[in-house]
Design a protein around this motif. Structure first.
Motif, PDB file in Angstrom:
ATOM      1  N   ALA A 100       0.758  -1.093  -0.026  1.00  0.00           N
ATOM      2  CA  ALA A 100       0.128   0.032   0.123  1.00  0.00           C
ATOM      3  C   ALA A 100       0.846   1.242  -0.044  1.00  0.00           C
ATOM      4  N   ASP A 101       0.371   2.297  -0.675  1.00  0.00           N
ATOM      5  CA  ASP A 101       1.263   3.570  -0.694  1.00  0.00           C
ATOM      6  C   ASP A 101       1.015   4.097   0.662  1.00  0.00           C
ATOM      7  N   PRO A 102       1.694   5.124   0.954  1.00  0.00           N
ATOM      8  CA  PRO A 102       1.445   5.725   2.346  1.00  0.00           C
ATOM      9  C   PRO A 102       0.428   7.163   2.007  1.00  0.00           C
ATOM     10  N   LEU A 103      -0.372   7.242   3.047  1.00  0.00           N
ATOM     11  CA  LEU A 103      -1.483   8.553   2.847  1.00  0.00           C
ATOM     12  C   LEU A 103      -0.748   9.874   2.772  1.00  0.00           C
ATOM     13  N   SER A 104      -1.183  10.745   2.246  1.00  0.00           N
ATOM     14  CA  SER A 104      -0.808  12.098   2.155  1.00  0.00           C
ATOM     15  C   SER A 104      -1.251  12.536   3.536  1.00  0.00           C
ATOM     16  N   ARG A 105      -0.666  13.884   3.908  1.00  0.00           N
ATOM     17  CA  ARG A 105      -1.007  14.618   5.099  1.00  0.00           C
ATOM     18  C   ARG A 105      -2.498  14.755   5.344  1.00  0.00           C
ATOM     19  N   HIS A 106      -3.035  15.196   4.150  1.00  0.00           N
ATOM     20  CA  HIS A 106      -4.378  15.703   4.213  1.00  0.00           C
ATOM     21  C   HIS A 106      -5.330  14.426   3.997  1.00  0.00           C
ATOM     22  N   GLU A 107      -4.798  13.526   3.343  1.00  0.00           N
ATOM     23  CA  GLU A 107      -5.785  12.394   3.406  1.00  0.00           C
ATOM     24  C   GLU A 107      -5.784  11.727   4.850  1.00  0.00           C
ATOM     25  N   LEU A 108      -4.654  11.624   5.495  1.00  0.00           N
ATOM     26  CA  LEU A 108      -4.535  11.164   6.705  1.00  0.00           C
ATOM     27  C   LEU A 108      -5.537  11.844   7.666  1.00  0.00           C
ATOM     28  N   ASP A 109      -5.473  13.298   7.640  1.00  0.00           N
ATOM     29  CA  ASP A 109      -6.404  13.863   8.492  1.00  0.00           C
ATOM     30  C   ASP A 109      -7.999  13.672   8.407  1.00  0.00           C
ATOM     31  N   ASP A 110      -8.285  13.444   6.938  1.00  0.00           N
ATOM     32  CA  ASP A 110      -9.680  13.271   6.709  1.00  0.00           C
ATOM     33  C   ASP A 110     -10.062  11.775   7.210  1.00  0.00           C
ATOM     34  N   LEU A 111      -9.063  10.885   7.171  1.00  0.00           N
ATOM     35  CA  LEU A 111      -9.546   9.566   7.378  1.00  0.00           C
ATOM     36  C   LEU A 111      -9.580   9.488   9.166  1.00  0.00           C
ATOM     37  N   TYR A 112      -8.520  10.404   9.768  1.00  0.00           N
ATOM     38  CA  TYR A 112      -8.697  10.315  11.277  1.00  0.00           C
ATOM     39  C   TYR A 112     -10.039  11.044  11.590  1.00  0.00           C
ATOM     40  N   GLU A 113     -10.422  12.030  11.193  1.00  0.00           N
ATOM     41  CA  GLU A 113     -11.574  12.694  11.261  1.00  0.00           C
ATOM     42  C   GLU A 113     -12.947  11.587  11.266  1.00  0.00           C
ATOM     43  N   ILE A 114     -13.080  10.996  10.230  1.00  0.00           N
ATOM     44  CA  ILE A 114     -14.046  10.043   9.714  1.00  0.00           C
ATOM     45  C   ILE A 114     -14.373   9.202  11.010  1.00  0.00           C
ATOM     46  N   THR A 115     -12.979   8.524  11.287  1.00  0.00           N
ATOM     47  CA  THR A 115     -12.819   7.487  12.397  1.00  0.00           C
ATOM     48  C   THR A 115     -13.300   7.926  13.824  1.00  0.00           C
ATOM     49  N   LEU A 116     -12.912   9.219  13.983  1.00  0.00           N
ATOM     50  CA  LEU A 116     -13.584   9.761  15.208  1.00  0.00           C
ATOM     51  C   LEU A 116     -15.015   9.853  15.253  1.00  0.00           C
ATOM     52  N   VAL A 117     -15.338  10.332  14.102  1.00  0.00           N
ATOM     53  CA  VAL A 117     -17.141  10.638  14.390  1.00  0.00           C
ATOM     54  C   VAL A 117     -17.688   8.986  14.606  1.00  0.00           C
TER      55      VAL A 117
END
Length: 306
Positions: A100-117
């Protein structure tokens, strides 16, 4: 209780398996990876589940059609990984693997927010890892998620190893599930002898976890729950494929908590789910009805270490 579990699976895998049917190749294409397999079993056990993941590239496009459970996904440029296994000789011969490719900073931030919610709404979350040697997200994500979710009343179940496990432990999870091989491999136990595994359990529990569960392949699972040690006895069943038994155990632990069970009840459900999974060829599969029948035959035996 919401009866719902969020599963953090940062980068599911596309799996292609070649088997033999009537003397000819038979190709199977599935969504895979630890979080996907856990999600399937959680749903089989009667709890709602939502998978939080990043999907990208051609592999990600295919995965979106195959995952098969409720999905909250961030579309990303990073490609999901995958593999091709040839099982015609009876084993799992790897033909090719794409990381798998590493996520970019913005991709990671958005995935983090999705998971929190999703996790805060569910009240129970499973933090699963990507494929071994893949690094789509930094290890620090596991510490942050564990700390942020646990600090806001979400019960955090972690099924990780190595640096990811160490990061999650720093955040203070509710339940830690590991295998005895991982405990020894991570230097948390000197050997797979029961006294050494017990010491490793106690070390893991020092992070504040209420329960540490150590699967031991064909041997009885070891568990430390609120300071009490148990050996978990399950019905003897003939194994077909031991891959995925630990993931099904984790799924049962999370599903049991989401459905209102105690940690002890949830461990019994997880042990039954793991026992059923190893009788099947598919990972994260098994009938919830069969698992519930077997739960009645699971025994938690208090064990005193020397």
């Amino acid at each position: 209780m919401t009866g719902r579990v969020a599963v953090f699976a940062p980068s599911p895998q596309l799996t292609v398996t070649i088997e033999e049917l009537d003397g000819a190749p038979d190709i199977h294409i599935h969504a895979g990876g630890q979080g996907v397999w856990q999600s399937r079993m959680i749903e089989s056990l009667g709890a709602e589940v939502v998978l939080c993941a990043a999907l990208g590239g051609e592999t990600g496009q295919v995965l979106r059609q195959l995952i098969g459970v409720e999905l909250k996904a961030r579309d990303v440029a990073a490609r999901n990984g995958g593999y091709v296994h040839d099982r015609r000789a009876g084993g799992r011969d790897q033909v090719v693997r794409m990381a798998a490719d590493p996520l970019s900073r913005h991709e990671l931030d958005d995935l983090y927010e999705i998971t929190l919610v999703e996790a805060l709404n569910a009240g129970v979350v499973v933090l699963s890892g990507p494929a071994e040697h893949d690094e789509p997200v930094p290890d620090s994500v596991y510490e942050r998620l564990t700390k942020d979710l646990g600090g806001n009343g979400c019960r955090v179940v972690v099924d990780l190893s190595g640096a990811r496990l160490a990061a999650a432990l720093a955040g203070g999870p509710t339940v830690v599930k590991v295998s005895h091989e991982e405990l020894v491999g991570d230097g948390l136990a000197e050997s797979d002898a029961l006294p050494d595994l017990v010491k490793g359990c106690r070390e893991l529990a020092s992070c504040g976890a209420r329960a540490v569960v150590v699967s031991r392949a064909a041997d009885e699972t070891l568990a430390l729950i609120d300071g009490t040690l148990y050996l978990v006895e399950v019905p003897a069943l003939s194994p077909v494929d031991t891959h995925g038994g630990g993931d099904s155990m984790t799924a049962g632990l999370a599903a049991g908590l989401a459905l209102g069970g105690s940690i002890e009840d949830s461990l019994e459900l997880g042990a039954a789910a793991g026992a059923v999974n190893v009788t099947r060829h598919g990972l994260g599969t098994g009938s919830g009805d069969v698992v519930r029948q077997l739960v009645e035959r699971v025994r938690l035996k208090p064990w005193e270490d020397a």
